[in-house]
Design an enzyme around this catalytic site. Structure first.
Site, PDB file in Angstrom:
ATOM      1  N   TYR A 182       9.296   0.944   1.286  1.00 31.91           N
ATOM      2  CA  TYR A 182       7.845   0.734   1.257  1.00 31.91           C
ATOM      3  C   TYR A 182       7.324   1.197  -0.095  1.00 31.91           C
ATOM      4  CZ  TYR A 182       2.927   1.234   2.838  1.00 31.91           C
ATOM      5  OH  TYR A 182       1.569   1.140   2.967  1.00 31.91           O
ATOM      6  N   LYS A 207       8.689  -3.585   1.897  1.00 35.36           N
ATOM      7  CA  LYS A 207       7.270  -3.806   2.136  1.00 35.36           C
ATOM      8  C   LYS A 207       6.580  -3.689   0.795  1.00 35.36           C
ATOM      9  CE  LYS A 207       3.184  -2.004   4.559  1.00 35.36           C
ATOM     10  NZ  LYS A 207       2.633  -0.914   5.404  1.00 35.36           N
TER      11      LYS A 207
END
Length: 302
Positions: free
Chosen positions: A139, A167
């Site tokens: 992420y 992400k």
């Protein structure tokens, strides 16, 4: 290129952590929200992310929210547990718990505040991948963590076992394109309003905040693009854009989305300090946005 992590394509929703009675985790409302998402067809739920106020959860609460989510889901959709930390040992410990409880994957935010070097990023994710044998999602959100994981570093991390997704929340299509060209990771949008642009360069889905409110519309957008109906995807993008912009623009996430859920009768809206409620002006603006979208009519949920 065949990509890893495509099982997590489509809509993942970063669910809020409901609180009641002055800050206690509200498990009953959490379960109601899970049922709402499963009924909508959401592919994956992401508890204990930023939207779930993970920075203010105690370790026992963090573990409980993950466990309660997995138990409530009962295999009906995937669960990607937010277990990242700026302490590698802590991230491993939380990830081990999630894996033991049956999580399908973990979401690993870039170490925040301590701002490691690119080599530090690599070693952090490598240690997690070698310690916990479930799929992991990198992420990258430099706006919150203070430092970007460079595409070349993500390419190195992608060589570690179990690292299958990223992400992408840098806001840069150039960065996303570089990551896609350098790796076989599945790329998921970390910004609702950039979902369609990221799909256009090879992304596979979104980890969504607005999906807490209108998961069917986000699913429809992703599916329309996947089916080659670009015009319909563009229409849905323009429909969703003001809601996405305002939920993430009028104040820090998850303050606006929790306020919106309260307005729609789906959450108490309680927050934990240092998060505080919207101002009266901000709330009035949000109500107008919800009304324009068709979710509120004369102050009543539709």
């Amino acid at each position: 290129m065949s990509r890893r992590g495509t099982d997590f394509a489509g809509l993942s929703v970063a669910i809020v952590t409901p609180f009641k009675d002055g800050g206690k985790v509200d498990v009953d409302t959490l379960k109601q929200q899970i049922e709402f998402q499963i009924a909508a067809g959401t592919n994956c739920l992401v508890p204990c992310g930023t939207t779930g106020e993970s920075p203010t959860l105690t370790h026992p609460e963090h573990e409980r929210v993950i466990s309660e989510t997995i138990q409530a889901v009962a295999g009906r959709c995937k669960v990607m547990a937010g277990t990242g930390s700026n302490s590698t040992n802590e991230a491993i410990s939380l990830s081990e718990w999630a894996a033991k409880e049956g999580a399908d994957a973990t979401l690993q935010v870039a170490p925040y505040y301590n701002k490691p070097s690119q080599e530090g990023f690599y070693q952090h994710f490598k240690a997690i991948s070698e310690s916990v044998d479930v799929p992991h999602c990198i992420y990258n959100i430099p706006g919150r963590t203070g430092k970007n994981i460079e595409p070349e570093t993500i390419a190195r991390i992608a060589e570690c076992k179990n690292m299958v997704m990223v992400k992408e929340a840098t806001g840069s299509l150039d960065q996303a394109s570089q990551v896609l060209s350098l790796t076989d990771l599945t790329l998921l949008s970390g910004d609702d309003s950039l979902t369609l642009p990221l799909l256009s360069v090879g992304g596979e889905g979104v980890v969504s905040v607005v999906g807490n409110l209108v998961p069917q519309d986000m699913i429809a957008l992703v599916n329309a693009f996947r089916d080659g109906n670009v015009a319909e995807a563009q229409r849905l993008h323009m429909q969703l854009f003001p809601l996405c912009r305002d939920l993430l623009g009028i104040n820090s996430n998850p303050i606006p989305v929790k306020a919106a859920m309260r307005e729609l009768g789906r959450d108490s809206g309680e927050l934990r300090l240092p998060m505080v409620q919207l101002t009266a002006a901000e709330l009035d603006f949000l109500r107008k946005t919800l009304g324009t979208y068709g979710l509120l009519k004369e102050g009543v949920a539709v």
